[in-house]
Design a protein around this motif. Structure first.
Motif, PDB file in Angstrom:
ATOM      1  N   GLN A  96      35.911  46.390  33.504  1.00 45.50           N
ATOM      2  CA  GLN A  96      36.880  45.323  33.750  1.00 45.50           C
ATOM      3  C   GLN A  96      37.144  44.461  32.510  1.00 45.50           C
ATOM      4  N   HIS A  97      36.074  44.064  31.808  1.00 46.97           N
ATOM      5  CA  HIS A  97      36.266  43.115  30.711  1.00 46.97           C
ATOM      6  C   HIS A  97      36.654  43.790  29.398  1.00 46.97           C
ATOM      7  N   LEU A  98      36.005  44.892  29.071  1.00 48.35           N
ATOM      8  CA  LEU A  98      36.345  45.553  27.813  1.00 48.35           C
ATOM      9  C   LEU A  98      37.615  46.391  27.942  1.00 48.35           C
ATOM     10  N   VAL A  99      37.559  47.427  28.803  1.00 45.48           N
ATOM     11  CA  VAL A  99      38.652  48.396  28.845  1.00 45.48           C
ATOM     12  C   VAL A  99      39.928  47.809  29.440  1.00 45.48           C
ATOM     13  N   ARG A 100      39.812  47.188  30.613  1.00 45.92           N
ATOM     14  CA  ARG A 100      41.013  46.765  31.328  1.00 45.92           C
ATOM     15  C   ARG A 100      41.515  45.391  30.906  1.00 45.92           C
ATOM     16  N   SER A 101      40.725  44.667  30.126  1.00 53.20           N
ATOM     17  CA  SER A 101      41.150  43.329  29.706  1.00 53.20           C
ATOM     18  C   SER A 101      41.345  43.253  28.191  1.00 53.20           C
ATOM     19  N   ILE A 102      40.239  43.188  27.454  1.00 51.15           N
ATOM     20  CA  ILE A 102      40.317  42.939  26.013  1.00 51.15           C
ATOM     21  C   ILE A 102      41.020  44.080  25.274  1.00 51.15           C
ATOM     22  N   LEU A 103      40.661  45.326  25.575  1.00 52.28           N
ATOM     23  CA  LEU A 103      41.325  46.437  24.888  1.00 52.28           C
ATOM     24  C   LEU A 103      42.786  46.562  25.310  1.00 52.28           C
ATOM     25  N   ALA A 104      43.068  46.247  26.573  1.00 50.14           N
ATOM     26  CA  ALA A 104      44.461  46.269  27.022  1.00 50.14           C
ATOM     27  C   ALA A 104      45.279  45.215  26.287  1.00 50.14           C
ATOM     28  N   ILE A 105      44.701  44.048  26.080  1.00 46.17           N
ATOM     29  CA  ILE A 105      45.386  42.997  25.315  1.00 46.17           C
ATOM     30  C   ILE A 105      45.571  43.429  23.867  1.00 46.17           C
ATOM     31  N   ARG A 106      44.520  43.997  23.281  1.00 43.20           N
ATOM     32  CA  ARG A 106      44.609  44.479  21.891  1.00 43.20           C
ATOM     33  C   ARG A 106      45.683  45.549  21.745  1.00 43.20           C
ATOM     34  N   ASP A 153      48.386  44.717  67.148  1.00 43.67           N
ATOM     35  CA  ASP A 153      48.677  44.970  65.733  1.00 43.67           C
ATOM     36  C   ASP A 153      50.174  44.906  65.446  1.00 43.67           C
ATOM     37  N   ALA A 154      50.979  45.295  66.422  1.00 45.14           N
ATOM     38  CA  ALA A 154      52.428  45.320  66.212  1.00 45.14           C
ATOM     39  C   ALA A 154      53.034  43.921  66.135  1.00 45.14           C
ATOM     40  N   ASP A 155      52.266  42.903  66.484  1.00 45.70           N
ATOM     41  CA  ASP A 155      52.781  41.532  66.450  1.00 45.70           C
ATOM     42  C   ASP A 155      52.705  40.907  65.059  1.00 45.70           C
ATOM     43  N   TRP A 156      52.181  41.646  64.098  1.00 45.90           N
ATOM     44  CA  TRP A 156      52.009  41.112  62.743  1.00 45.90           C
ATOM     45  C   TRP A 156      53.056  41.708  61.813  1.00 45.90           C
ATOM     46  N   ALA A 157      53.517  40.906  60.847  1.00 51.64           N
ATOM     47  CA  ALA A 157      54.513  41.343  59.867  1.00 51.64           C
ATOM     48  C   ALA A 157      53.878  41.378  58.477  1.00 51.64           C
ATOM     49  N   GLU A 158      54.175  42.416  57.707  1.00 47.14           N
ATOM     50  CA  GLU A 158      53.652  42.537  56.351  1.00 47.14           C
ATOM     51  C   GLU A 158      54.342  41.535  55.416  1.00 47.14           C
ATOM     52  N   VAL A 159      53.548  40.921  54.563  1.00 38.95           N
ATOM     53  CA  VAL A 159      54.099  40.056  53.524  1.00 38.95           C
ATOM     54  C   VAL A 159      54.569  40.946  52.374  1.00 38.95           C
ATOM     55  N   PRO A 160      55.820  40.840  51.951  1.00 36.15           N
ATOM     56  CA  PRO A 160      56.313  41.717  50.888  1.00 36.15           C
ATOM     57  C   PRO A 160      55.662  41.389  49.546  1.00 36.15           C
ATOM     58  N   THR A 161      55.575  42.392  48.697  1.00 37.95           N
ATOM     59  CA  THR A 161      55.065  42.194  47.339  1.00 37.95           C
ATOM     60  C   THR A 161      56.253  41.831  46.453  1.00 37.95           C
ATOM     61  N   ASN A 162      56.479  40.534  46.290  1.00 38.68           N
ATOM     62  CA  ASN A 162      57.648  40.059  45.553  1.00 38.68           C
ATOM     63  C   ASN A 162      57.332  39.740  44.100  1.00 38.68           C
ATOM     64  N   ASP A 163      56.187  40.216  43.621  1.00 38.87           N
ATOM     65  CA  ASP A 163      55.781  39.926  42.260  1.00 38.87           C
ATOM     66  C   ASP A 163      55.077  41.153  41.702  1.00 38.87           C
ATOM     67  N   VAL A 164      54.882  41.152  40.386  1.00 36.30           N
ATOM     68  CA  VAL A 164      54.125  42.222  39.733  1.00 36.30           C
ATOM     69  C   VAL A 164      52.735  41.670  39.435  1.00 36.30           C
ATOM     70  N   PHE A 165      51.724  42.250  40.055  1.00 32.35           N
ATOM     71  CA  PHE A 165      50.358  41.780  39.874  1.00 32.35           C
ATOM     72  C   PHE A 165      49.640  42.688  38.889  1.00 32.35           C
ATOM     73  N   GLN A 166      49.129  42.101  37.809  1.00 31.60           N
ATOM     74  CA  GLN A 166      48.350  42.888  36.868  1.00 31.60           C
ATOM     75  C   GLN A 166      46.873  42.732  37.192  1.00 31.60           C
ATOM     76  N   ASN A 167      46.027  43.466  36.479  1.00 32.20           N
ATOM     77  CA  ASN A 167      44.586  43.370  36.685  1.00 32.20           C
ATOM     78  C   ASN A 167      44.143  41.911  36.599  1.00 32.20           C
ATOM     79  N   GLY A 168      43.407  41.456  37.614  1.00 30.87           N
ATOM     80  CA  GLY A 168      43.023  40.056  37.688  1.00 30.87           C
ATOM     81  C   GLY A 168      42.118  39.606  36.568  1.00 30.87           C
ATOM     82  N   PHE A 169      41.195  40.466  36.147  1.00 33.61           N
ATOM     83  CA  PHE A 169      40.306  40.110  35.042  1.00 33.61           C
ATOM     84  C   PHE A 169      41.124  39.887  33.772  1.00 33.61           C
ATOM     85  N   ARG A 170      42.068  40.785  33.522  1.00 31.12           N
ATOM     86  CA  ARG A 170      42.916  40.648  32.330  1.00 31.12           C
ATOM     87  C   ARG A 170      43.764  39.386  32.402  1.00 31.12           C
ATOM     88  N   GLN A 171      44.342  39.105  33.566  1.00 32.41           N
ATOM     89  CA  GLN A 171      45.179  37.920  33.699  1.00 32.41           C
ATOM     90  C   GLN A 171      44.386  36.659  33.395  1.00 32.41           C
TER      91      GLN A 171
END
Length: 387
Positions: A24-34, A319-337
């Protein structure tokens, strides 16, 4: 700083051979930023990163460095801390080793970015926060769960007023970790030994603290019951050992404003839910169920009216009484963010909310939960402050 400027920040990364530190910290965060050429600041300038790998095994460090095109690695932490080209110390060690290393880094004048828990006791965690304040160094503590797509959707619901008055939060986290005899365990054996800093409370309750306080309100009290459901396990060498740390914990938390939260954490539960962690939030105007990625909602206008009748089968599809919340944004890896936010705050000198005091509150909750379980009573939490 001119718009043409690109500043390179040297980062000491201690513990990158571990699963979280590497993936998470090296590969997906720091190296991704680099590899993307750094991050752009509001004035148009850029900040890029240069990692220095630190660990006990030079062979492992050399292998990681060669695999990812990293020039710098060492087994000598003291020498790394003494070198001014490295501005930030990042810690991904096991909990027992963390405080001593952070104390050294603060003394060397490095900014601190660390995994949690920040220490083994709230006193030690606050001592680190005080030392950092006295040294004038910026600090950051990993709050990765806040950056999960599901919890970002939940925050949007909270901020919009969807729930009305929030009444309660119920969380289920966990999965079955194999004992290690007939199938290898998917967590390290130290997690199950108190003497090595293990236990699901110290691992997960700091997470629950920052999730609850940042979404719903400060945790005021805790009642918890810890359990070691599986007393014997087998380690990485196939050797049997006694599990001295809890593998499950059941907590009730009172939050400011009267919200009641209940979270079960377990490495001894088989999953019968959509994701490995799920939270249900109930409010006067609506409810939501969120996980790592998904989120679904039910407004009061479409809430069914169940009637309890144990003599008749209920054919209603709840279960049918629930509605999905749409993904209205682009979410990147949380550790990197979070790394990007910390680096920007470090360069610009702005306040950073997830500091060592915030980390100490997580340690405080874990410590109080262990005391609650041992003493069989609710523990009220004092507010933590550096004064």
């Amino acid at each position: 700083m001119s718009q043409a400027t690109t500043r390179e920040i040297g980062i000491i990364m201690n513990g990158v051979s571990g699963r979280m530190g590497y993936r998470q910290h090296l590969v997906r965060s720091i190296l991704a930023i680099r590899d993307q050429g750094g991050i752009e600041l509001p004035d148009g300038s850029k900040v890029t990163v240069r990692p220095l790998l630190v660990g006990r095994s030079e062979a492992k460090l050399a292998e990681i460095a060669a695999q990812h095109g990293i020039q710098d690695y060492t087994t000598d932490l003291d020498a790394a801390l003494a070198d001014p080209q490295w501005e930030i110390y990042a810690d991904f060690l096991v909990t027992k080793a963390r405080a001593a290393a952070i104390r050294k880094a603060i003394a060397a004048g490095k900014a601190i970015y660390t995994e949690k828990p920040t220490a083994e006791s709230v006193e030690e965690a606050m001592e680190l926060a005080r030392l950092a304040k006295e040294a004038g160094v910026k600090t950051g503590v990993v709050h990765d769960k806040l950056y999960l797509p599901g919890l970002q959707k939940l925050k949007r619901l909270v901020d919009s007023g969807f729930f009305g008055r929030v009444l309660s939060v119920r969380g289920e986290f966990g999965y079955w970790v194999f004992e290690g005899d007939w199938q290898p365990a998917q967590r390290p054996s130290w997690n199950y030994r108190t003497e090595d800093g293990g236990g699901i409370i110290s691992d997960m309750f700091p997470h629950w603290n920052y999730v609850l306080e940042n979404l719903f309100g400060e945790v005021k009290s805790v009642y918890a019951q810890a359990a070691t459901h599986i007393p014997e396990r087998w380690d990485e060498k196939g050797e049997k050992y006694t599990a001295t740390a809890e593998d499950a914990a059941y907590g009730i938390f009172e939050l400011e404003g009267g919200v009641i939260a209940e979270i079960n954490s377990s490495w001894t539960v088989r999953v019968n839910r959509d994701e490995l962690v799920e939270f249900q939030v109930d409010g006067t105007h609506g409810s939501a169920v969120v996980g790592l990625f998904g989120a679904k909602i039910q407004h009061r206008n479409v809430t069914p009216k169940p009637v309890w009748n144990p003599d008749l089968a209920d054919s209603h599809d709840y279960d049918a009484d629930w509605a999905e919340v749409p993904t209205n944004d682009v979410f990147q890896n949380g550790f990197r963010q979070q790394w990007e936010e910390f680096l920007e705050s470090y360069v610009l000198g702005t306040d950073y909310p997830f500091d060592l005091v915030a980390g100490a509150r997580g340690v405080q909750l874990a410590e109080a939960a262990l005391a609650s379980s041992a003493e069989g009573r609710k523990i009220v939490l004092d507010s933590l402050s550096l004064g």
